[in-house]
Design an enzyme around this catalytic site. Structure first.
Site, PDB file in Angstrom:
ATOM      1  N   LYS A  81      -4.742   1.524 -20.274  1.00  0.00           N
ATOM      2  CA  LYS A  81      -4.200   1.416 -19.019  1.00  0.00           C
ATOM      3  C   LYS A  81      -3.015   2.708 -18.629  1.00  0.00           C
ATOM      4  CE  LYS A  81      -3.773  -1.881 -15.443  1.00  0.00           C
ATOM      5  NZ  LYS A  81      -4.696  -2.819 -15.265  1.00  0.00           N
ATOM      6  N   GLY A 183       0.761 -14.820  -3.860  1.00  0.00           N
ATOM      7  CA  GLY A 183       0.048 -13.213  -3.438  1.00  0.00           C
ATOM      8  C   GLY A 183      -1.187 -13.508  -3.060  1.00  0.00           C
ATOM      9  N   VAL A 184      -1.686 -13.184  -1.780  1.00  0.00           N
ATOM     10  CA  VAL A 184      -2.933 -13.176  -1.278  1.00  0.00           C
ATOM     11  C   VAL A 184      -3.493 -11.822  -0.786  1.00  0.00           C
ATOM     12  CG1 VAL A 184      -3.034 -15.639  -0.620  1.00  0.00           C
ATOM     13  CG2 VAL A 184      -1.929 -13.926   0.997  1.00  0.00           C
ATOM     14  N   GLY A 185      -3.447 -10.826  -1.860  1.00  0.00           N
ATOM     15  CA  GLY A 185      -3.930  -9.625  -1.724  1.00  0.00           C
ATOM     16  C   GLY A 185      -5.534  -9.658  -2.031  1.00  0.00           C
ATOM     17  N   VAL A 187      -6.986 -10.210  -4.817  1.00  0.00           N
ATOM     18  CA  VAL A 187      -7.489 -11.351  -5.654  1.00  0.00           C
ATOM     19  C   VAL A 187      -7.286 -12.679  -5.028  1.00  0.00           C
ATOM     20  CG1 VAL A 187      -7.654 -12.463  -7.982  1.00  0.00           C
ATOM     21  CG2 VAL A 187      -7.488  -9.794  -7.855  1.00  0.00           C
TER      22      VAL A 187
HETATM   23  P1  NAD Z   1      -3.090  -6.402  -4.076  1.00  0.00           P
HETATM   24  O1  NAD Z   1      -2.045  -5.375  -4.168  1.00  0.00           O
HETATM   25  O2  NAD Z   1      -4.311  -6.489  -3.565  1.00  0.00           O
HETATM   26  O3  NAD Z   1      -2.517  -7.922  -3.954  1.00  0.00           O
HETATM   27  C1  NAD Z   1      -1.155  -8.526  -4.441  1.00  0.00           C
HETATM   28  C2  NAD Z   1      -0.297  -9.324  -3.397  1.00  0.00           C
HETATM   29  O4  NAD Z   1       0.629  -9.896  -4.011  1.00  0.00           O
HETATM   30  C3  NAD Z   1      -0.082  -8.512  -2.106  1.00  0.00           C
HETATM   31  O5  NAD Z   1      -0.502  -9.016  -0.997  1.00  0.00           O
HETATM   32  C4  NAD Z   1       1.190  -8.365  -2.106  1.00  0.00           C
HETATM   33  O6  NAD Z   1       2.060  -8.418  -0.932  1.00  0.00           O
HETATM   34  C5  NAD Z   1       1.912  -9.763  -2.915  1.00  0.00           C
HETATM   35  N1  NAD Z   1       3.032  -9.901  -3.654  1.00  0.00           N
HETATM   36  C6  NAD Z   1       3.568  -8.875  -4.433  1.00  0.00           C
HETATM   37  N2  NAD Z   1       4.803  -9.591  -4.879  1.00  0.00           N
HETATM   38  C7  NAD Z   1       4.848 -10.689  -4.482  1.00  0.00           C
HETATM   39  C8  NAD Z   1       5.732 -11.900  -4.926  1.00  0.00           C
HETATM   40  N3  NAD Z   1       6.714 -11.633  -5.479  1.00  0.00           N
HETATM   41  N4  NAD Z   1       5.379 -13.114  -4.233  1.00  0.00           N
HETATM   42  C9  NAD Z   1       4.390 -13.237  -3.584  1.00  0.00           C
HETATM   43  N5  NAD Z   1       3.476 -12.204  -3.198  1.00  0.00           N
HETATM   44  C10 NAD Z   1       3.671 -11.129  -3.676  1.00  0.00           C
HETATM   45  O7  NAD Z   1      -3.372  -6.566  -5.726  1.00  0.00           O
HETATM   46  P2  NAD Z   1      -4.681  -7.427  -6.559  1.00  0.00           P
HETATM   47  O8  NAD Z   1      -5.559  -6.443  -6.793  1.00  0.00           O
HETATM   48  O9  NAD Z   1      -4.919  -8.705  -5.630  1.00  0.00           O
HETATM   49  O10 NAD Z   1      -4.168  -7.973  -7.789  1.00  0.00           O
HETATM   50  C11 NAD Z   1      -3.265  -9.002  -8.071  1.00  0.00           C
HETATM   51  C12 NAD Z   1      -2.987  -9.388  -9.389  1.00  0.00           C
HETATM   52  O11 NAD Z   1      -4.070  -9.442 -10.168  1.00  0.00           O
HETATM   53  C13 NAD Z   1      -2.110  -8.236 -10.221  1.00  0.00           C
HETATM   54  O12 NAD Z   1      -1.277  -8.529 -11.242  1.00  0.00           O
HETATM   55  C14 NAD Z   1      -3.363  -7.171 -10.878  1.00  0.00           C
HETATM   56  O13 NAD Z   1      -2.857  -6.602 -12.055  1.00  0.00           O
HETATM   57  C15 NAD Z   1      -4.162  -8.477 -11.380  1.00  0.00           C
HETATM   58  N6  NAD Z   1      -5.515  -8.086 -11.213  1.00  0.00           N
HETATM   59  C16 NAD Z   1      -6.351  -7.427 -10.361  1.00  0.00           C
HETATM   60  C17 NAD Z   1      -7.899  -7.179 -10.660  1.00  0.00           C
HETATM   61  C18 NAD Z   1      -8.478  -6.682  -9.491  1.00  0.00           C
HETATM   62  O14 NAD Z   1      -9.610  -6.316  -9.572  1.00  0.00           O
HETATM   63  N7  NAD Z   1      -7.871  -6.240  -8.291  1.00  0.00           N
HETATM   64  C19 NAD Z   1      -8.237  -7.525 -11.766  1.00  0.00           C
HETATM   65  C20 NAD Z   1      -7.523  -8.111 -12.752  1.00  0.00           C
HETATM   66  C21 NAD Z   1      -6.133  -8.245 -12.654  1.00  0.00           C
END
Ligand code: NAD
Length: 350
Positions: A81, A183-185, A187
């Site tokens: 990583k 968290g609604v990004g 994923v």
């Molecule tokens: P992202 O940045 O698109 O979304 C994260 C969301 O969480 C954002 O909307 C952010 O505003 C919100 N957030 C941050 N802190 C917060 C809090 N304290 N309370 C509520 N919301 C909060 O990221 P992502 O790609 O959706 O990834 C989310 C998680 O999933 C991470 O831990 C990442 O490591 C994990 N993950 C992602 C992937 C992938 O394919 N994107 C794969 C495996 C694991």
């Protein structure tokens, strides 16, 4: 003086590289936990850390998580990583990404990168101008997976949540099942949209309140407070923001029979897996349920990115989770411990 090897999260890392580029000011850490099954593969996180120690810990924990994730996903890839230490303004330029690409290239294929939090497909395109050891690139052929792994991760988490609901609640459908999503990004947002189609009742929280409200209006969810989402009475709590959110205090306040979400490293300490188990809360080990993205970028890198193959492997995530939950019940061990044991045996470190 404490050195790298003594850190609690070091866990036999094969190598930890510290980089700095004078021209762009970019600082990055690339941690390689294991290359037993293949090149260490795992995304790059771009984050403003409070201090360097936190960044090192994050890199180590995420890297080990990738070893375990890739092993249990059945990929011929090891675990690694990268974290880029962003400044307070989160300054990111194409030159910085190019410098980062050269850092990866210097490792000659022992580490392969892709997107993680704070990194876009466009960033990966800049990196790819400097090195071949990169995945998650845009695809020109529609039958192929590639690009942003988020939708594949979201699909795997969605299937995992459904499997957990079937396993714990004996429910075959999600109609009216209440899921609280933190968290609604990429994923969490993808998960929410899929669950909404199934008629699930959704409560969502995100530090970006406008984004959460827009999504809620689109799919008919309710926006709840950041502190409330982990305490709601619901069927599932789904963490999809950042890690280490399950600790002594938060676990005591959980009001759900299931925790299943995509965030990496949800347990603050290994003991928190036991705490969930003691409360009889079914926990989906994060690196198993969120492996959809690495299945996509891994197969893309290995040259087998046929979207049907990617989807069929993502579809097997519920089977792995069910096997872990069954063993957890018969061995009376937390699911996180069972998953770690399976992964360690696969990477030759039982
Ligand atoms: P992202 O940045 O698109 O979304 C994260 C969301 O969480 C954002 O909307 C952010 O505003 C919100 N957030 C941050 N802190 C917060 C809090 N304290 N309370 C509520 N919301 C909060 O990221 P992502 O790609 O959706 O990834 C989310 C998680 O999933 C991470 O831990 C990442 O490591 C994990 N993950 C992602 C992937 C992938 O394919 N994107 C794969 C495996 C694991």
């Amino acid at each position: 003086m404490s050195v790298m090897w003594d850190l609690p999260d070091f866990d036999g890392h094969e190598a930890v590289h510290f980089f700095h580029d004078h021209e762009t000011g970019l600082s990055a850490i690339i941690a390689l936990h294991s290359t037993h099954l293949g090149p260490g593969a795992g995304g790059t996180r771009f984050w403003h850390y409070e201090n360097r120690e936190t960044a090192v810990t994050d890199a180590l924990r995420l890297s080990r998580g990738m070893s375990f994730k890739n092993a249990l996903a059945g990929l011929p890839l090891g675990g690694g990583k990268a974290v880029i230490l962003a400044d307070q303004n989160r300054t990111k330029t194409p030159d910085m990404m190019a410098a980062f690409g050269r850092m990866i290239d210097s490792l000659a294929g022992r580490y392969v990168t892709a997107e993680d939090v704070g990194i876009s497909t466009a960033d990966m395109v800049e990196v790819a101008k400097q090195t071949a050891f990169v995945s998650g690139l845009p695809v020109s052929n529609s039958g192929h997976a590639g690009g942003d792994p988020g939708p594949f991760t979201a699909k795997g988490v969605y299937l995992g949540v459904k499997a957990a609901v079937a396993h714990k609640l004996g429910r075959k459908d999600m109609d009216g099942v209440h899921v609280a999503i933190q968290g609604v990004g990429s994923v969490g947002g993808g998960l929410a949209r899929l669950l909404a189609k199934d008629g699930a009742k959704l409560s969502i929280a995100d530090i970006n309140k406008d984004h959460a409200q827009t999504l809620a209006d689109e799919i008919g969810a309710e926006v709840v407070g950041l502190d409330d989402v982990m305490r709601l009475e619901a069927d599932v709590f789904s963490p999809n923001a950042l890690g280490a959110i399950l600790d002594t205090v938060s676990i005591a306040h959980l009001n759900v029979p299931i925790v299943a979400g995509g965030a990496n490293n949800q347990l603050a300490t290994p003991e928190d897996g036991q705490r969930l188990f003691d409360r009889e809360i079914l926990f989906a080990p994060d690196y198993v349920i969120n492996s959809g993205g690495i299945i996509s970028v891994g197969l893309e890198y290995l040259g087998d990115s046929d979207v049907t193959e990617v989807n069929s492997r993502v579809d097997r995530i519920p089977d792995r989770l069910t096997e872990i939950w069954d063993q957890s019940a018969s061995l009376k061990l937390p699911s996180a411990v069972v998953a770690d044991k399976m992964a360690r045996s696969l990477i030759g470190r039982p």
